[in-house]
Design a protein around this motif. Structure first.
Motif, short mmCIF file in Angstrom:
data_model
loop_
_atom_site.label_atom_id
_atom_site.label_comp_id
_atom_site.label_asym_id
_atom_site.label_seq_id
_atom_site.Cartn_x
_atom_site.Cartn_y
_atom_site.Cartn_z
N GLN A 114 7.25 5.89 -8.63
CA GLN A 114 8.03 6.55 -7.51
C GLN A 114 7.92 8.12 -7.51
OE1 GLN A 114 10.01 5.20 -5.09
NE2 GLN A 114 10.27 7.15 -4.27
N GLN A 115 7.67 8.87 -8.67
CA GLN A 115 7.81 10.32 -8.75
C GLN A 115 6.18 10.64 -8.43
OE1 GLN A 115 9.00 8.39 -11.34
NE2 GLN A 115 10.90 8.96 -11.06
N LEU A 116 5.31 9.70 -8.35
CA LEU A 116 3.83 9.94 -7.92
C LEU A 116 3.47 9.97 -6.38
CD1 LEU A 116 2.16 8.37 -10.81
CD2 LEU A 116 2.72 10.89 -10.61
N LEU A 117 4.30 8.84 -5.70
CA LEU A 117 4.02 8.63 -4.31
C LEU A 117 4.39 9.90 -3.10
CD1 LEU A 117 5.70 5.20 -4.12
CD2 LEU A 117 3.51 5.71 -4.77
N SER A 118 3.51 9.71 -2.19
CA SER A 118 3.65 10.35 -1.13
C SER A 118 4.25 9.63 -0.05
CB SER A 118 2.51 11.36 -0.76
OG SER A 118 2.59 11.94 0.25
N GLY A 119 5.41 9.53 0.24
CA GLY A 119 5.81 8.72 1.30
C GLY A 119 6.61 7.30 0.72
N TYR A 131 0.98 -1.12 0.19
CA TYR A 131 0.20 -0.04 0.00
C TYR A 131 0.74 1.40 -0.03
CZ TYR A 131 0.72 -0.30 5.10
OH TYR A 131 1.18 -0.54 6.22
N PHE A 132 0.20 2.43 -0.43
CA PHE A 132 0.95 3.52 -0.67
C PHE A 132 -0.03 4.72 -0.71
CE2 PHE A 132 0.45 1.98 -5.01
CZ PHE A 132 -0.03 2.83 -5.74
N LYS A 133 0.52 6.00 -0.57
CA LYS A 133 -0.24 7.04 -0.83
C LYS A 133 -0.18 7.99 -1.96
CE LYS A 133 -2.07 7.24 3.92
NZ LYS A 133 -2.67 7.99 4.73
#
Length: 95
Positions: free
Chosen positions: A76-81, A6-8
């Protein structure tokens, strides 16, 4: 064993996340012959969406193959954290 990641990401980047996830999952299908899944929480929180990748019946070299595929995307460039990876296994209740 199943893997859940999971990711934000910012809610306004949803279309880009979907595009990059499609690329990632296509790469994983080619390498793994499996059908990954993708889910998102129904509501945004603080302008963010929480996403979850689902991989069933992963093998011992799964993380290595995932990293190679992930590096070929723009996620990677789109993730927050960071992305958070967890494993769960099926439990047989008929023992």
């Amino acid at each position: 064993m199943n893997c859940y990641i999971y990711f934000k990401a910012s809610a306004d980047k949803e279309a880009e996340v979907l595009q990059q996830e499609q690329l990632l999952q296509n790469l994983m299908r080619q390498a793994d012959q499996q059908r990954p899944g993708l889910q998102r929480r129904p509501a945004e929180q603080d302008g963010m969406h929480t996403w979850m990748e689902i991989y069933h019946q992963v093998t011992s070299d799964f993380e290595q193959r995932l990293e190679l595929a992930y590096a070929q995307t723009g996620l990677q460039q789109l993730l927050s954290g960071k992305r958070h990876m967890e494993y769960f296994m099926d439990v047989d209740l008929c023992a």
